[in-house]
Design a protein around this motif. Structure first.
Motif, PDB file in Angstrom:
ATOM      1  N   PRO A  79      12.625  -3.421   1.113  1.00 20.43           N
ATOM      2  CA  PRO A  79      12.764  -2.611  -0.104  1.00 20.43           C
ATOM      3  C   PRO A  79      13.569  -1.330   0.083  1.00 20.43           C
ATOM      4  CG  PRO A  79      10.512  -3.422   0.094  1.00 20.43           C
ATOM      5  CD  PRO A  79      11.219  -3.771   1.373  1.00 20.43           C
ATOM      6  N   HIS A  80      13.456  -0.682   1.252  1.00 18.16           N
ATOM      7  CA  HIS A  80      14.169   0.585   1.447  1.00 18.16           C
ATOM      8  C   HIS A  80      15.685   0.389   1.495  1.00 18.16           C
ATOM      9  CE1 HIS A  80      13.887  -0.674   5.694  1.00 18.16           C
ATOM     10  NE2 HIS A  80      14.967   0.055   5.883  1.00 18.16           N
ATOM     11  N   LYS A  81      16.139  -0.854   1.714  1.00 16.93           N
ATOM     12  CA  LYS A  81      17.577  -1.156   1.655  1.00 16.93           C
ATOM     13  C   LYS A  81      17.964  -1.762   0.311  1.00 16.93           C
ATOM     14  CE  LYS A  81      18.308  -1.825   6.617  1.00 16.93           C
ATOM     15  NZ  LYS A  81      18.672  -2.775   7.694  1.00 16.93           N
ATOM     16  N   ASP A  82      17.082  -2.624  -0.229  1.00 15.80           N
ATOM     17  CA  ASP A  82      17.392  -3.308  -1.487  1.00 15.80           C
ATOM     18  C   ASP A  82      17.227  -2.410  -2.708  1.00 15.80           C
ATOM     19  OD1 ASP A  82      17.810  -5.553   0.056  1.00 15.80           O
ATOM     20  OD2 ASP A  82      15.808  -6.368  -0.284  1.00 15.80           O
ATOM     21  N   SER A  83      16.235  -1.529  -2.654  1.00 11.91           N
ATOM     22  CA  SER A  83      15.958  -0.598  -3.770  1.00 11.91           C
ATOM     23  C   SER A  83      15.687   0.790  -3.215  1.00 11.91           C
ATOM     24  CB  SER A  83      14.762  -1.084  -4.588  1.00 11.91           C
ATOM     25  OG  SER A  83      15.017  -2.338  -5.171  1.00 11.91           O
ATOM     26  N   PRO A  84      16.690   1.380  -2.543  1.00 11.01           N
ATOM     27  CA  PRO A  84      16.448   2.634  -1.822  1.00 11.01           C
ATOM     28  C   PRO A  84      15.947   3.777  -2.694  1.00 11.01           C
ATOM     29  CG  PRO A  84      18.806   2.155  -1.959  1.00 11.01           C
ATOM     30  CD  PRO A  84      18.093   0.926  -2.403  1.00 11.01           C
ATOM     31  N   GLU A  85      16.476   3.925  -3.900  1.00  5.72           N
ATOM     32  CA  GLU A  85      16.069   5.049  -4.740  1.00  5.72           C
ATOM     33  C   GLU A  85      14.617   4.911  -5.191  1.00  5.72           C
ATOM     34  OE1 GLU A  85      17.699   7.890  -5.198  1.00  5.72           O
ATOM     35  OE2 GLU A  85      19.122   7.008  -3.775  1.00  5.72           O
ATOM     36  N   ILE A  86      14.225   3.690  -5.515  1.00  2.96           N
ATOM     37  CA  ILE A  86      12.835   3.449  -5.938  1.00  2.96           C
ATOM     38  C   ILE A  86      11.875   3.767  -4.793  1.00  2.96           C
ATOM     39  CG2 ILE A  86      11.185   1.649  -6.592  1.00  2.96           C
ATOM     40  CD1 ILE A  86      13.435   0.314  -8.180  1.00  2.96           C
ATOM     41  N   VAL A  87      12.189   3.274  -3.598  1.00  3.43           N
ATOM     42  CA  VAL A  87      11.332   3.521  -2.438  1.00  3.43           C
ATOM     43  C   VAL A  87      11.339   4.998  -2.060  1.00  3.43           C
ATOM     44  CG1 VAL A  87      10.954   2.981   0.004  1.00  3.43           C
ATOM     45  CG2 VAL A  87      11.626   1.175  -1.598  1.00  3.43           C
ATOM     46  N   LEU A  88      12.510   5.607  -2.116  1.00  7.38           N
ATOM     47  CA  LEU A  88      12.622   7.029  -1.784  1.00  7.38           C
ATOM     48  C   LEU A  88      11.779   7.879  -2.729  1.00  7.38           C
ATOM     49  CD1 LEU A  88      14.098   9.065   0.095  1.00  7.38           C
ATOM     50  CD2 LEU A  88      15.877   9.201  -1.644  1.00  7.38           C
ATOM     51  N   ASN A  89      11.904   7.645  -4.021  1.00  7.24           N
ATOM     52  CA  ASN A  89      11.162   8.455  -5.002  1.00  7.24           C
ATOM     53  C   ASN A  89       9.664   8.280  -4.857  1.00  7.24           C
ATOM     54  OD1 ASN A  89      13.505   9.525  -6.104  1.00  7.24           O
ATOM     55  ND2 ASN A  89      13.693   7.927  -7.653  1.00  7.24           N
ATOM     56  N   LYS A  90       9.212   7.052  -4.631  1.00 12.20           N
ATOM     57  CA  LYS A  90       7.781   6.810  -4.453  1.00 12.20           C
ATOM     58  C   LYS A  90       7.272   7.464  -3.176  1.00 12.20           C
ATOM     59  CE  LYS A  90       3.749   5.176  -5.416  1.00 12.20           C
ATOM     60  NZ  LYS A  90       2.998   5.708  -6.576  1.00 12.20           N
ATOM     61  N   SER A  91       8.070   7.389  -2.122  1.00 12.49           N
ATOM     62  CA  SER A  91       7.676   7.988  -0.842  1.00 12.49           C
ATOM     63  C   SER A  91       7.622   9.511  -0.942  1.00 12.49           C
ATOM     64  CB  SER A  91       8.656   7.560   0.260  1.00 12.49           C
ATOM     65  OG  SER A  91       8.674   6.157   0.404  1.00 12.49           O
ATOM     66  N   ILE A  92       8.571  10.086  -1.664  1.00 17.13           N
ATOM     67  CA  ILE A  92       8.574  11.542  -1.870  1.00 17.13           C
ATOM     68  C   ILE A  92       7.310  11.969  -2.609  1.00 17.13           C
ATOM     69  CG2 ILE A  92       9.699  13.437  -3.125  1.00 17.13           C
ATOM     70  CD1 ILE A  92      12.388  11.935  -2.601  1.00 17.13           C
ATOM     71  N   GLU A  93       6.991  11.254  -3.658  1.00 11.87           N
ATOM     72  CA  GLU A  93       5.783  11.560  -4.446  1.00 11.87           C
ATOM     73  C   GLU A  93       4.533  11.488  -3.572  1.00 11.87           C
ATOM     74  OE1 GLU A  93       3.195   8.799  -7.304  1.00 11.87           O
ATOM     75  OE2 GLU A  93       5.210   9.141  -8.094  1.00 11.87           O
ATOM     76  N   PHE A  94       4.432  10.429  -2.767  1.00 13.76           N
ATOM     77  CA  PHE A  94       3.270  10.230  -1.894  1.00 13.76           C
ATOM     78  C   PHE A  94       3.184  11.329  -0.834  1.00 13.76           C
ATOM     79  CE2 PHE A  94       1.554   8.229   2.042  1.00 13.76           C
ATOM     80  CZ  PHE A  94       0.257   7.967   1.607  1.00 13.76           C
ATOM     81  N   ILE A  95       4.303  11.610  -0.163  1.00 12.96           N
ATOM     82  CA  ILE A  95       4.290  12.608   0.910  1.00 12.96           C
ATOM     83  C   ILE A  95       4.022  14.003   0.364  1.00 12.96           C
ATOM     84  CG2 ILE A  95       5.760  13.773   2.624  1.00 12.96           C
ATOM     85  CD1 ILE A  95       6.992  11.003   3.195  1.00 12.96           C
ATOM     86  N   ASN A  96       4.582  14.329  -0.769  1.00 13.34           N
ATOM     87  CA  ASN A  96       4.313  15.658  -1.366  1.00 13.34           C
ATOM     88  C   ASN A  96       2.848  15.844  -1.695  1.00 13.34           C
ATOM     89  OD1 ASN A  96       6.915  16.664  -1.163  1.00 13.34           O
ATOM     90  ND2 ASN A  96       7.518  16.032  -3.212  1.00 13.34           N
ATOM     91  N   SER A  97       2.195  14.768  -2.111  1.00 13.05           N
ATOM     92  CA  SER A  97       0.753  14.865  -2.395  1.00 13.05           C
ATOM     93  C   SER A  97      -0.038  15.090  -1.120  1.00 13.05           C
ATOM     94  CB  SER A  97       0.268  13.601  -3.110  1.00 13.05           C
ATOM     95  OG  SER A  97       0.232  12.481  -2.229  1.00 13.05           O
ATOM     96  N   ILE A  98       0.453  14.525  -0.005  1.00 11.11           N
ATOM     97  CA  ILE A  98      -0.214  14.715   1.281  1.00 11.11           C
ATOM     98  C   ILE A  98      -0.019  16.140   1.782  1.00 11.11           C
ATOM     99  CG2 ILE A  98      -0.271  13.967   3.700  1.00 11.11           C
ATOM    100  CD1 ILE A  98      -1.261  11.881   1.594  1.00 11.11           C
TER     101      ILE A  98
END
Length: 259
Positions: free
Chosen positions: A236-255
């Motif tokens: 997914p991080h190669k096929d849909s990088p923006e989707i994975v990036l945005n979700k990961s940013i949201e998750f990490i910021n909450s942490i």
């Protein structure tokens, strides 16, 4: 970014990291079964910059610019042993607060490390990891091995692994296609994962069913969230990088806000 080869209990591993941000966790990236630092492309830097975290990438022994494996032979617990190597590397670099981002084998290693070394690991992003063996996984490995033997894939992989390519392919395919590995299962460890976990998977992953996701998020000891991306396969991080990036940013910021 600092780049160097580090001796980790006799294993010479190539690492790339930035630890200049004080009082910030380090996002550690764990590559897949044929992966390397280079194959992450610019995804790690984008995620680190967006979350203002430090970052660490490394090539596991035998991969990328790390030293070769001494043998292609692996036992069923090879990913558990890689989690121990990760812990030793973190100790060597004096990194004590991490967020793990692992893909495929790297996702499994990240989950195992979170179960065994919870004091260092604040959160886990597991992308397309495995906790047990499925027929779809065996089929995927067989097809990948056939592709390796019938296309120019060896030449393409040599760009990243040099003359170590045959060894890592043999190591990966032999263990996953062996009869003894059919019994491999790390579900028993999941209850020991107390840090938040985000499981990302493509709906059309050719190496694992959504059962891997469901059984993981339902058994971990801490908070867990699944994020399934439609019409996407194993990376997914190669096929849909923006989707994975945005979700990961949201998750990490909450942490980060809770640390």
């Amino acid at each position: 970014m600092i780049e160097e080869v580090i001796d980790v209990k006799g294993k010479n591993l190539f690492v790339k990291f930035n630890n200049s941000l004080k009082n910030k966790p380090t996002i550690v990236f764990l590559h897949d079964s044929l992966g390397s630092i280079q194959l992450w492309r610019d995804f790690p830097e984008k995620l680190a910059e967006a979350t203002q975290c430090n970052v660490l990438l490394y090539d596991r022994l035998g991969y990328g610019k790390s030293f070769p494996m001494t043998t292609h032979e692996r036992e069923n617990n090879y990913m558990e042993l890689e989690a121990d190597v990760l812990n030793d590397l973190l100790s060597e670099l004096n990194i004590n607060e991490t967020i793990l981002f692992g893909h495929s084998d790297g996702g499994t290693i990240a989950s195992i490390a979170a179960a065994k070394y919870s004091e260092k690991i604040k959160a886990v992003i597991c992308e397309a990891g495995h906790i047990f063996v499925e027929e779809i996984t065996i089929k995927g490995v067989k097809e990948a091995f056939n592709t390796y033997n019938t296309t120019n894939l060896p030449e393409r992989l040599k760009k990243y692994h040099g003359d170590k390519v045959d060894m890592i392919v043999k190591a990966w395919t032999e263990i996953w296609l062996s009869e003894k590995f059919r019994t491999w299962n790390v579900e028993y460890l999941l209850k020991n994962i107390t840090s938040p976990l985000l499981f990302i998977q493509g709906e059309n992953d050719e190496y694992g069913s959504l059962n891997q996701v469901e059984k993981t998020v339902s058994q971990v000891g801490g908070d867990a969230e699944k994020f399934i991306i439609p019409n996407v396969g194993h990376t997914p991080h190669k096929d849909s990088p923006e989707i994975v990036l945005n979700k990961s940013i949201e998750f990490i910021n909450s942490i980060i806000s809770s640390i």
